[in-house]
Scaffold this motif. Structure first.
Motif, PDB file in Angstrom:
ATOM      1  N   LYS A   1       0.832  -1.199   0.000  1.00 39.37           N
ATOM      2  CA  LYS A   1       0.000   0.000   0.000  1.00 39.37           C
ATOM      3  C   LYS A   1       0.869   1.253   0.000  1.00 39.37           C
ATOM      4  CE  LYS A   1      -3.898   2.245   0.653  1.00 39.37           C
ATOM      5  NZ  LYS A   1      -4.816   2.491  -0.346  1.00 39.37           N
ATOM      6  N   TRP A   2       1.859   1.343   0.879  1.00 37.24           N
ATOM      7  CA  TRP A   2       2.611   2.591   1.024  1.00 37.24           C
ATOM      8  C   TRP A   2       4.101   2.460   0.641  1.00 37.24           C
ATOM      9  CZ3 TRP A   2      -0.790   1.377   5.206  1.00 37.24           C
ATOM     10  CH2 TRP A   2      -1.927   2.153   5.214  1.00 37.24           C
ATOM     11  N   GLY A   3       4.717   1.399   0.747  1.00 40.29           N
ATOM     12  CA  GLY A   3       6.159   1.263   0.533  1.00 40.29           C
ATOM     13  C   GLY A   3       6.528   1.096  -0.927  1.00 40.29           C
ATOM     14  N   PHE A   4       5.919   0.117  -1.591  1.00 39.39           N
ATOM     15  CA  PHE A   4       6.277  -0.145  -2.988  1.00 39.39           C
ATOM     16  C   PHE A   4       5.967   1.035  -3.916  1.00 39.39           C
ATOM     17  CE2 PHE A   4       5.872  -4.936  -2.010  1.00 39.39           C
ATOM     18  CZ  PHE A   4       7.213  -5.043  -1.767  1.00 39.39           C
ATOM     19  N   PRO A   5       4.773   1.693  -3.752  1.00 37.97           N
ATOM     20  CA  PRO A   5       4.545   2.842  -4.651  1.00 37.97           C
ATOM     21  C   PRO A   5       5.610   3.936  -4.492  1.00 37.97           C
ATOM     22  CG  PRO A   5       2.491   2.207  -3.608  1.00 37.97           C
ATOM     23  CD  PRO A   5       3.581   1.393  -2.982  1.00 37.97           C
ATOM     24  N   VAL A   6       6.056   4.177  -3.261  1.00 35.10           N
ATOM     25  CA  VAL A   6       7.080   5.201  -3.044  1.00 35.10           C
ATOM     26  C   VAL A   6       8.390   4.743  -3.681  1.00 35.10           C
ATOM     27  CG1 VAL A   6       8.442   6.364  -1.259  1.00 35.10           C
ATOM     28  CG2 VAL A   6       5.995   6.090  -0.955  1.00 35.10           C
TER      29      VAL A   6
ATOM     30  N   VAL B   1       8.751   2.532  -6.127  1.00 33.88           N
ATOM     31  CA  VAL B   1       8.587   2.534  -7.586  1.00 33.88           C
ATOM     32  C   VAL B   1       8.631   3.969  -8.115  1.00 33.88           C
ATOM     33  CG1 VAL B   1       6.946   2.048  -9.447  1.00 33.88           C
ATOM     34  CG2 VAL B   1       7.356   0.335  -7.670  1.00 33.88           C
ATOM     35  N   LYS B   2       7.971   4.873  -7.364  1.00 31.43           N
ATOM     36  CA  LYS B   2       7.972   6.282  -7.790  1.00 31.43           C
ATOM     37  C   LYS B   2       9.395   6.830  -7.769  1.00 31.43           C
ATOM     38  CE  LYS B   2       6.013  10.780  -6.746  1.00 31.43           C
ATOM     39  NZ  LYS B   2       7.102  11.622  -6.371  1.00 31.43           N
ATOM     40  N   MET B   3      10.181   6.523  -6.742  1.00 33.85           N
ATOM     41  CA  MET B   3      11.562   6.993  -6.658  1.00 33.85           C
ATOM     42  C   MET B   3      12.399   6.401  -7.790  1.00 33.85           C
ATOM     43  SD  MET B   3      12.275   7.047  -2.537  1.00 33.85           S
ATOM     44  CE  MET B   3      13.974   6.872  -2.755  1.00 33.85           C
ATOM     45  N   VAL B   4      12.171   5.124  -8.082  1.00 41.67           N
ATOM     46  CA  VAL B   4      12.912   4.485  -9.171  1.00 41.67           C
ATOM     47  C   VAL B   4      12.526   5.135 -10.498  1.00 41.67           C
ATOM     48  CG1 VAL B   4      13.171   2.324 -10.461  1.00 41.67           C
ATOM     49  CG2 VAL B   4      13.295   2.302  -7.969  1.00 41.67           C
TER      50      VAL B   4
ATOM     51  N   ASP C   1      11.303   8.195 -10.921  1.00 43.52           N
ATOM     52  CA  ASP C   1      11.854   9.556 -10.928  1.00 43.52           C
ATOM     53  C   ASP C   1      13.343   9.536 -11.258  1.00 43.52           C
ATOM     54  OD1 ASP C   1       9.401  10.559 -10.288  1.00 43.52           O
ATOM     55  OD2 ASP C   1       9.849  10.933  -8.151  1.00 43.52           O
ATOM     56  N   ARG C   2      14.031   8.594 -10.664  1.00 41.22           N
ATOM     57  CA  ARG C   2      15.469   8.463 -10.915  1.00 41.22           C
ATOM     58  C   ARG C   2      15.716   8.108 -12.373  1.00 41.22           C
ATOM     59  NH1 ARG C   2      20.326  10.190  -9.583  1.00 41.22           N
ATOM     60  NH2 ARG C   2      21.887   8.592  -9.787  1.00 41.22           N
ATOM     61  N   LYS C   3      14.884   7.197 -12.916  1.00 46.39           N
ATOM     62  CA  LYS C   3      15.003   6.815 -14.335  1.00 46.39           C
ATOM     63  C   LYS C   3      14.737   8.027 -15.223  1.00 46.39           C
ATOM     64  CE  LYS C   3      13.160   3.655 -17.774  1.00 46.39           C
ATOM     65  NZ  LYS C   3      12.426   4.423 -18.712  1.00 46.39           N
ATOM     66  N   ALA C   4      13.697   8.810 -14.893  1.00 42.25           N
ATOM     67  CA  ALA C   4      13.369  10.008 -15.673  1.00 42.25           C
ATOM     68  C   ALA C   4      14.511  11.022 -15.595  1.00 42.25           C
ATOM     69  CB  ALA C   4      12.067  10.617 -15.180  1.00 42.25           C
ATOM     70  N   TYR C   5      15.082  11.193 -14.398  1.00 42.40           N
ATOM     71  CA  TYR C   5      16.199  12.131 -14.216  1.00 42.40           C
ATOM     72  C   TYR C   5      17.403  11.681 -15.039  1.00 42.40           C
ATOM     73  CZ  TYR C   5      19.994  14.677 -11.965  1.00 42.40           C
ATOM     74  OH  TYR C   5      21.088  15.466 -11.736  1.00 42.40           O
ATOM     75  N   ILE C   6      17.694  10.401 -15.027  1.00 44.83           N
ATOM     76  CA  ILE C   6      18.817   9.865 -15.804  1.00 44.83           C
ATOM     77  C   ILE C   6      18.554  10.022 -17.296  1.00 44.83           C
ATOM     78  CG2 ILE C   6      20.054   7.733 -16.405  1.00 44.83           C
ATOM     79  CD1 ILE C   6      19.784   6.907 -13.439  1.00 44.83           C
ATOM     80  N   ASP C   7      17.308   9.702 -17.728  1.00 44.99           N
ATOM     81  CA  ASP C   7      16.961   9.873 -19.146  1.00 44.99           C
ATOM     82  C   ASP C   7      17.086  11.330 -19.572  1.00 44.99           C
ATOM     83  OD1 ASP C   7      16.499   7.175 -19.447  1.00 44.99           O
ATOM     84  OD2 ASP C   7      14.298   7.328 -19.228  1.00 44.99           O
TER      85      ASP C   7
END
Length: 171
Positions: free
Chosen positions: A27-32, A34-37, A39-45
Motif C-alpha cells: 500500500k505505502w512502501g512499494f509505490p514510493v 517505484v515512484k523513486m525508481v 523519478d530516478r530513471k526520468a532524471y537519468i533519461d
C-alpha cells in the motif's frame, strides 16, 4: 528436531505478520519505491538527453568555429593580397614619379647647359670681337700714322662699299 520444525501457532503468526507487512509495503512502501525508481530513471533519461544535446551543440559550435576560422583565414589572405597589390601600386607610382622627376631634372639640366653654352659662346664672341677691334685699332694706328695713308684707306673703303651696293642692286 524440534528446532527445525516450527509450531503451527508460530507459523500462523509469522504468516499473519508477513501478510500484514507485505500489505503495508504494498500500500505505502512499494509505490514510493517505484515512484523513486521512476523519478530516478526520468532524471537519468533527461540527463542523457541533455548530454546528447550538449554534444550536438558542442559539435555545432566546433563546426561554426572551424567555419569562422576558415573565413578568417580567407579574409586574412584577401587582406594580404590587397595590401600586396596596394604596395605594388604605390611602389610603381613612386617609380613613375621618380622617372618623371629624373627626366624633368635631366631636361632642365640640358636646357641650363644649353643656355650656359649659348651665354659662353656669346661671351667668347664678344671677347673675340673686342680683341679684334683692339687689334685692328692698333694696326690701323700704326699704318695710318700720316694723312696720306688715311685718305688712301678712306678712298679704298668707299670704293668697296659702292661696289658692294652696286652688286646688290644688280642681283
Amino acid at each position: 528436531m524440534d528446532l527445525l520444525i516450527p509450531d503451527s501457532g508460530l507459523l500462523f503468526w509469522m504468516t499473519l505478520v508477513f501478510v500484514v507487512v507485505f500489505l503495508i509495503l504494498w500500500k505505502w512502501g512499494f509505490p514510493v519505491i517505484v515512484k523513486m525508481v521512476n523519478d530516478r530513471k526520468a532524471y537519468i533519461d533527461e540527463s542523457l538527453h541533455k548530454a546528447e544535446e550538449a554534444n550536438d551543440k558542442l559539435a555545432n559550435i566546433q563546426k561554426e568555429g572551424e567555419l569562422l576560422l576558415q573565413q578568417a583565414r580567407e579574409k586574412q589572405s584577401e587582406i594580404l593580397k590587397e595590401a600586396s597589390a596596394t604596395r605594388d601600386a604605390i611602389v610603381e607610382k613612386a617609380e613613375g614619379k621618380a622617372r618623371d622627376e629624373s627626366a624633368r631634372i635631366i631636361s632642365d639640366a640640358k636646357a641650363e647647359i644649353q643656355t650656359e653654352k649659348q651665354a659662353a659662346i656669346r661671351d667668347i664672341r664678344n671677347q673675340v670681337a673686342e680683341l679684334s677691334v683692339q687689334i685692328a685699332e692698333k694696326i690701323l694706328r700704326q699704318k695710318l700714322s700720316g694723312d696720306k695713308e688715311q685718305n688712301e684707306l678712306i678712298d679704298r673703303l668707299l670704293d668697296e662699299v659702292s661696289s658692294t651696293d652696286t652688286d646688290k642692286n644688280v642681283k
